[in-house]
Design a protein around this motif. Sequence first.
Motif: not given
Lengths: 114, 114
Positions: B6, B9, B21, B87, B108
């Motif tokens: 991903q 970060a 994202l 997150t 992320t």
Amino acid sequence: SAVISQKPSRDICQRGTSLTIQCQVDSQVTMMFWYRQQPGQSLTLIATANQGSEATYESGFVIDKFPISRPNLTFSTLTVSNMSPEDSSIYLCSVSRGGYNEQFFGPGTRLTVL
Amino acid sequence: KQEVTQIPAALSVPEGENLVLNCSFTDSAIYNLQWFRQDPGKGLTSLLLIQSSQREQTSGRLNASLDKSSGRSTLYIAASQPGDSATYLCAVRGGSSNTGKLIFGQGTTLQVKP
């Protein structure tokens, strides 16, 4: 969706002791999963718990360290044995549901080992 | 061996901004892909599930896309709000059936500033 509860929500334990985490689901499920999330890391699958059979452990995890019980289709326990500070993590219970096996997670148990 | 990545970060944006994202995976033979949200110290909340045959799924201000051939998924968040700060984790279920394991990305961490 699925309603999953875990007990305890958090605990602080001494090195060398054991802690049993309980997971309760609102309705019957075939498979329950236990994950570990170490600080700052993503989730790692510990084992899959099926009712009526022994749990299936992932590479790097063994039954002596993480014994699992699955007495019925709505409940499971994970024990973290002979704890060390490296076991400090969030432990999460999870179930999958529906034809596509959408996965749902409990609120987690935050474990700190001193 | 399936690996999920991903990027970025971490991400910080002002309130109201639209954002994307990214999630990439190395093995395109997946059954489905799931996006989760995790608040600090908490469990995971399922946001969207995309089957391998689907191109996108929408829920409110969230839209997830899947390009299996290129091994990519994106999560689009429209009109971001401070409450979106969390997150975001991407996870793929490998194989051709619904019994494959979920493999997680590192996540992320999103901060939306008022």
